[in-house]
Design a protein around this motif. Structure first.
Motif, PDB file in Angstrom:
ATOM      1  N   PHE A  14       0.809  -1.224   0.000  1.00 28.73           N
ATOM      2  CA  PHE A  14       0.000   0.000   0.000  1.00 28.73           C
ATOM      3  C   PHE A  14       0.843   1.276   0.000  1.00 28.73           C
ATOM      4  CE2 PHE A  14      -3.288  -2.911   1.745  1.00 28.73           C
ATOM      5  CZ  PHE A  14      -4.278  -2.656   0.807  1.00 28.73           C
ATOM      6  N   ASN A  15       2.131   1.129   0.281  1.00 21.25           N
ATOM      7  CA  ASN A  15       3.030   2.297   0.289  1.00 21.25           C
ATOM      8  C   ASN A  15       4.239   1.996  -0.588  1.00 21.25           C
ATOM      9  OD1 ASN A  15       1.779   3.989   2.720  1.00 21.25           O
ATOM     10  ND2 ASN A  15       1.886   1.843   3.366  1.00 21.25           N
ATOM     11  N   HIS A  16       3.983   1.577  -1.801  1.00 26.79           N
ATOM     12  CA  HIS A  16       5.041   1.107  -2.695  1.00 26.79           C
ATOM     13  C   HIS A  16       6.110   2.174  -2.920  1.00 26.79           C
ATOM     14  CE1 HIS A  16       6.925  -0.242  -6.487  1.00 26.79           C
ATOM     15  NE2 HIS A  16       6.656  -1.448  -6.023  1.00 26.79           N
ATOM     16  N   ARG A  17       5.707   3.401  -3.065  1.00 26.33           N
ATOM     17  CA  ARG A  17       6.653   4.482  -3.355  1.00 26.33           C
ATOM     18  C   ARG A  17       7.626   4.709  -2.201  1.00 26.33           C
ATOM     19  NH1 ARG A  17       7.060   9.988  -2.604  1.00 26.33           N
ATOM     20  NH2 ARG A  17       8.177  11.107  -4.256  1.00 26.33           N
ATOM     21  N   ARG A  18       7.204   4.392  -0.988  1.00 32.78           N
ATOM     22  CA  ARG A  18       8.076   4.570   0.176  1.00 32.78           C
ATOM     23  C   ARG A  18       9.246   3.582   0.138  1.00 32.78           C
ATOM     24  NH1 ARG A  18       5.182   2.943   5.331  1.00 32.78           N
ATOM     25  NH2 ARG A  18       4.027   4.887   5.066  1.00 32.78           N
ATOM     26  N   ALA A  25      21.012   7.093  13.759  1.00 30.94           N
ATOM     27  CA  ALA A  25      21.097   5.904  14.605  1.00 30.94           C
ATOM     28  C   ALA A  25      21.509   4.680  13.800  1.00 30.94           C
ATOM     29  CB  ALA A  25      19.754   5.643  15.282  1.00 30.94           C
ATOM     30  N   ARG A  26      20.996   4.587  12.574  1.00 29.57           N
ATOM     31  CA  ARG A  26      21.271   3.406  11.764  1.00 29.57           C
ATOM     32  C   ARG A  26      21.015   3.709  10.303  1.00 29.57           C
ATOM     33  NH1 ARG A  26      17.241  -1.482  12.493  1.00 29.57           N
ATOM     34  NH2 ARG A  26      16.086  -0.107  11.116  1.00 29.57           N
ATOM     35  N   VAL A  27      21.809   3.106   9.439  1.00 29.53           N
ATOM     36  CA  VAL A  27      21.607   3.208   7.995  1.00 29.53           C
ATOM     37  C   VAL A  27      21.469   1.792   7.455  1.00 29.53           C
ATOM     38  CG1 VAL A  27      22.574   3.903   5.776  1.00 29.53           C
ATOM     39  CG2 VAL A  27      22.900   5.359   7.786  1.00 29.53           C
ATOM     40  N   GLN A  28      20.423   1.552   6.687  1.00 29.94           N
ATOM     41  CA  GLN A  28      20.179   0.213   6.144  1.00 29.94           C
ATOM     42  C   GLN A  28      20.059   0.275   4.627  1.00 29.94           C
ATOM     43  OE1 GLN A  28      16.615  -1.751   7.607  1.00 29.94           O
ATOM     44  NE2 GLN A  28      17.523  -3.770   7.344  1.00 29.94           N
ATOM     45  N   VAL A  29      20.877  -0.532   3.952  1.00 35.23           N
ATOM     46  CA  VAL A  29      20.859  -0.583   2.494  1.00 35.23           C
ATOM     47  C   VAL A  29      20.577  -2.020   2.065  1.00 35.23           C
ATOM     48  CG1 VAL A  29      23.365  -0.923   2.366  1.00 35.23           C
ATOM     49  CG2 VAL A  29      22.140  -0.056   0.382  1.00 35.23           C
ATOM     50  N   PHE A  30      19.767  -2.184   1.025  1.00 35.71           N
ATOM     51  CA  PHE A  30      19.335  -3.502   0.572  1.00 35.71           C
ATOM     52  C   PHE A  30      20.065  -3.916  -0.697  1.00 35.71           C
ATOM     53  CE2 PHE A  30      16.044  -1.857   3.229  1.00 35.71           C
ATOM     54  CZ  PHE A  30      15.521  -2.959   3.892  1.00 35.71           C
ATOM     55  N   ALA A  31      20.167  -5.226  -0.893  1.00 33.59           N
ATOM     56  CA  ALA A  31      20.788  -5.749  -2.109  1.00 33.59           C
ATOM     57  C   ALA A  31      19.910  -5.471  -3.326  1.00 33.59           C
ATOM     58  CB  ALA A  31      21.021  -7.250  -1.962  1.00 33.59           C
ATOM     59  N   ASP A  32      18.613  -5.454  -3.126  1.00 29.13           N
ATOM     60  CA  ASP A  32      17.683  -5.166  -4.209  1.00 29.13           C
ATOM     61  C   ASP A  32      17.912  -3.731  -4.685  1.00 29.13           C
ATOM     62  OD1 ASP A  32      15.567  -4.722  -5.920  1.00 29.13           O
ATOM     63  OD2 ASP A  32      14.009  -5.379  -4.532  1.00 29.13           O
ATOM     64  N   PRO A  33      18.302  -3.520  -5.934  1.00 33.06           N
ATOM     65  CA  PRO A  33      18.588  -2.159  -6.412  1.00 33.06           C
ATOM     66  C   PRO A  33      17.368  -1.247  -6.452  1.00 33.06           C
ATOM     67  CG  PRO A  33      18.598  -3.716  -8.238  1.00 33.06           C
ATOM     68  CD  PRO A  33      18.523  -4.531  -6.992  1.00 33.06           C
ATOM     69  N   ALA A  34      16.178  -1.830  -6.352  1.00 38.67           N
ATOM     70  CA  ALA A  34      14.959  -1.023  -6.394  1.00 38.67           C
ATOM     71  C   ALA A  34      14.518  -0.551  -5.008  1.00 38.67           C
ATOM     72  CB  ALA A  34      13.818  -1.815  -7.045  1.00 38.67           C
ATOM     73  N   ARG A  35      15.197  -1.003  -3.958  1.00 39.12           N
ATOM     74  CA  ARG A  35      14.791  -0.627  -2.608  1.00 39.12           C
ATOM     75  C   ARG A  35      15.392   0.713  -2.208  1.00 39.12           C
ATOM     76  NH1 ARG A  35      12.579  -4.284   1.081  1.00 39.12           N
ATOM     77  NH2 ARG A  35      12.540  -2.395   2.363  1.00 39.12           N
ATOM     78  N   THR A  36      14.622   1.467  -1.436  1.00 41.91           N
ATOM     79  CA  THR A  36      15.123   2.724  -0.866  1.00 41.91           C
ATOM     80  C   THR A  36      16.095   2.436   0.269  1.00 41.91           C
ATOM     81  OG1 THR A  36      13.181   2.783   0.574  1.00 41.91           O
ATOM     82  CG2 THR A  36      13.082   4.084  -1.455  1.00 41.91           C
ATOM     83  N   GLU A  55      10.121  10.060   2.165  1.00 44.70           N
ATOM     84  CA  GLU A  55       9.193  10.196   3.299  1.00 44.70           C
ATOM     85  C   GLU A  55       9.954  10.138   4.614  1.00 44.70           C
ATOM     86  OE1 GLU A  55       5.323   7.875   5.243  1.00 44.70           O
ATOM     87  OE2 GLU A  55       5.906   7.452   3.169  1.00 44.70           O
ATOM     88  N   LEU A  56       9.522  10.960   5.564  1.00 48.44           N
ATOM     89  CA  LEU A  56       9.963  10.845   6.949  1.00 48.44           C
ATOM     90  C   LEU A  56       8.869  10.093   7.681  1.00 48.44           C
ATOM     91  CD1 LEU A  56      11.510  14.351   7.708  1.00 48.44           C
ATOM     92  CD2 LEU A  56      12.705  12.150   7.723  1.00 48.44           C
ATOM     93  N   TYR A  57       9.157   8.876   8.026  1.00 46.33           N
ATOM     94  CA  TYR A  57       8.140   7.926   8.480  1.00 46.33           C
ATOM     95  C   TYR A  57       8.213   7.727   9.987  1.00 46.33           C
ATOM     96  CZ  TYR A  57       6.238   3.143   9.132  1.00 46.33           C
ATOM     97  OH  TYR A  57       5.556   2.036   9.568  1.00 46.33           O
ATOM     98  N   SER A  58       7.055   7.766  10.638  1.00 46.58           N
ATOM     99  CA  SER A  58       6.981   7.528  12.078  1.00 46.58           C
ATOM    100  C   SER A  58       6.010   6.377  12.331  1.00 46.58           C
ATOM    101  CB  SER A  58       6.502   8.790  12.811  1.00 46.58           C
ATOM    102  OG  SER A  58       6.371   8.541  14.194  1.00 46.58           O
ATOM    103  N   TYR A  59       6.518   5.246  12.739  1.00 50.23           N
ATOM    104  CA  TYR A  59       5.676   4.057  12.942  1.00 50.23           C
ATOM    105  C   TYR A  59       4.555   4.278  13.954  1.00 50.23           C
ATOM    106  CZ  TYR A  59       4.341  -0.756  14.043  1.00 50.23           C
ATOM    107  OH  TYR A  59       3.625  -1.911  14.268  1.00 50.23           O
ATOM    108  N   PRO A  60       4.804   4.971  15.100  1.00 51.90           N
ATOM    109  CA  PRO A  60       3.720   5.174  16.073  1.00 51.90           C
ATOM    110  C   PRO A  60       2.516   5.945  15.543  1.00 51.90           C
ATOM    111  CG  PRO A  60       5.840   5.590  17.094  1.00 51.90           C
ATOM    112  CD  PRO A  60       6.094   5.464  15.624  1.00 51.90           C
ATOM    113  N   GLN A  61       2.642   6.562  14.391  1.00 42.22           N
ATOM    114  CA  GLN A  61       1.521   7.314  13.831  1.00 42.22           C
ATOM    115  C   GLN A  61       0.753   6.525  12.774  1.00 42.22           C
ATOM    116  OE1 GLN A  61       3.105  11.039  12.388  1.00 42.22           O
ATOM    117  NE2 GLN A  61       3.811  11.690  14.414  1.00 42.22           N
TER     118      GLN A  61
END
Length: 402
Positions: A40-44, A73-84, A132-138
């Motif tokens: 539902f949030n593919h663009r994110r 705090a943390r940086v996460q990068v994915f092997a999938d080239p299409a991932r943000t 997007e600046l994403y906040s899970y609690p919201q």
């Protein structure tokens, strides 16, 4: 003896039935949270790959520029080239108007605002755009999670949920005792649903037969849930297994040789770890908190046992040398169990097939309090009718038979 267990089973079910139903329904909603959120949030989460990927340090700098005062705090990068790229922020705590301090605050003047994990920046790895600046609690799913874990009622709700989960354990136990058949014919009746029976028989079979088939798996869900609900239960579990929850001490970086004492970059850390494990699904970087700590990199190897079976690398923050590494198999028993609890509870342990099974299991679990209550009401009404029925004279009875 079964009359005793039937009463215990009934009273426990009536006591905790509503909370059990809520927990199972919300649990069913949470099973595919990751997939639904990404769908539902593919663009994110996904971009169109194009050109060379930006340096991770450049991405981190762009995020800090966009969110003044925030730390990384943390940086996460994915092997999938299409991932943000996902950048977890550390943001200063807001002052509380009432003047009350949170747990852990020192209250000393001049100490400055403390940092805590805040929003997550989703960044296009090719353009540097902060999508997007994403906040899970919201989010909607956080509300579902809160309802599942503590009924949206904080510590009180958590206690109620924990007690209800413990009650559910004894409901399952007494249910198995009540199911246990005395004869072979009764056994045959209790392993299949008589779909062509009347609605009362079908309701009884849905409760008894399906309850038996799902009980062993519901025991796993209940057991893992209790480890989060009660600290004493968690400690007792690990103590009984002789397992320690204390992780091995992280190695320390050597004193800086360079007078500048400059830490290695994210990109350098990525190159070092990628050389060791080139096919990981993602790499997650945590910078050292002080001059003696190590630069930590966590990664999920291809073909990992489950989503939490990560490998951790510790790099010297000045030279980039690998100080130590620890695979999931090299963790102590307590750490392995702790990492496996969530995948077991959510059904993610074997990927999509086990998630589908967990969804069905949760939905069935939500029906048992209802079918059990209907069984009790049917029995109660039947007893009342028998008590209320006047004695029929023999002649009248004969006439009725005729």
């Amino acid at each position: 003896m079964k009359v005793f267990f039937r009463r215990i089973h009934l009273y426990l079910g009536l006591t905790a039935g509503l909370v059990i139903t809520i927990s199972c329904l919300t649990g069913a909603l949470l099973v595919f949270e990751k997939e639904l959120t990404e769908g539902f949030n593919h663009r994110r989460y996904f971009v169109e790959p194009g050109g060379a990927r930006l340096q991770l340090d450049e991405v981190a700098a762009l995020v800090k520029q966009a969110v003044p005062g925030a730390g990384i705090a943390r940086v996460q990068v994915f092997a999938d080239p299409a991932r943000t790229i996902q950048v977890q922020l550390e943001e200063g705590r807001k002052e509380i108007a009432s003047g009350k301090r949170r747990k852990g605050d020192t209250g000393k003047e001049g100490a400055g605002p403390k940092k805590e994990k805040g929003r997550t920046a989703f960044v296009n790895p090719y353009t540097g755009e902060i999508i997007e600046l994403y906040s899970y609690p919201q989010t909607f799913y956080y509300k579902i999670f809160s309802l599942h874990r503590w009924l949206l009622a904080g510590a009180t709700g958590k206690l109620i949920t924990g007690i209800s989960t413990l009650i559910f354990f004894f409901i399952l136990l007494t249910g198995i005792i009540l199911w246990w058949p005395k004869t072979r014919n009764i056994f045959r009746q209790r392993i299949k649903v008589k779909w062509d029976g009347n609605w009362k028989r079908v309701n009884n079979d849905l409760h008894i037969v399906l309850g038996f088939y799902t009980s062993i798996f519901l025991f796993v869900s209940v057991f893992t849930g209790l480890t989060w609900s009660f600290e004493w239960f968690s400690k007792a579990l690990y103590s009984s297994l002789g397992a320690s929850l204390k992780p091995a001490a992280a190695p320390l970086s050597a004193p800086a040789v360079d007078i500048t004492g400059k830490s290695i970059s994210y990109e350098t850390a990525l190159a070092v770890v990628k050389h060791a494990v080139p096919d990981a699904l993602f790499y997650s970087f945590t910078v050292p908190k002080d001059s003696s700590a190590a630069f930590t990199v966590s990664l999920l190897p291809a073909g990992a046992l489950h989503e939490a079976a990560t490998t951790t690398y510790y790099l010297d923050q000045f030279s980039g040398k690998v100080l130590a590494s620890q695979t999931f198999a090299q963790r102590n028993l307590g750490q392995q169990i702790r990492s496996t609890v969530k995948p077991l509870h959510t059904g993610a342990i074997f990927g999509t097939p086990s998630k589908i099974f967990a969804l069905i299991l949760a939905l069935l679990g939500a029906t048992f309090p209802t079918t059990g209550t209907i069984m009790w009401l049917n029995r109660t009404m039947k007893k009342k009718r028998k008590t209320a029925s006047p004695a029929v004279p023999e002649a009248g009875a004969a006439a009725q038979v005729a």
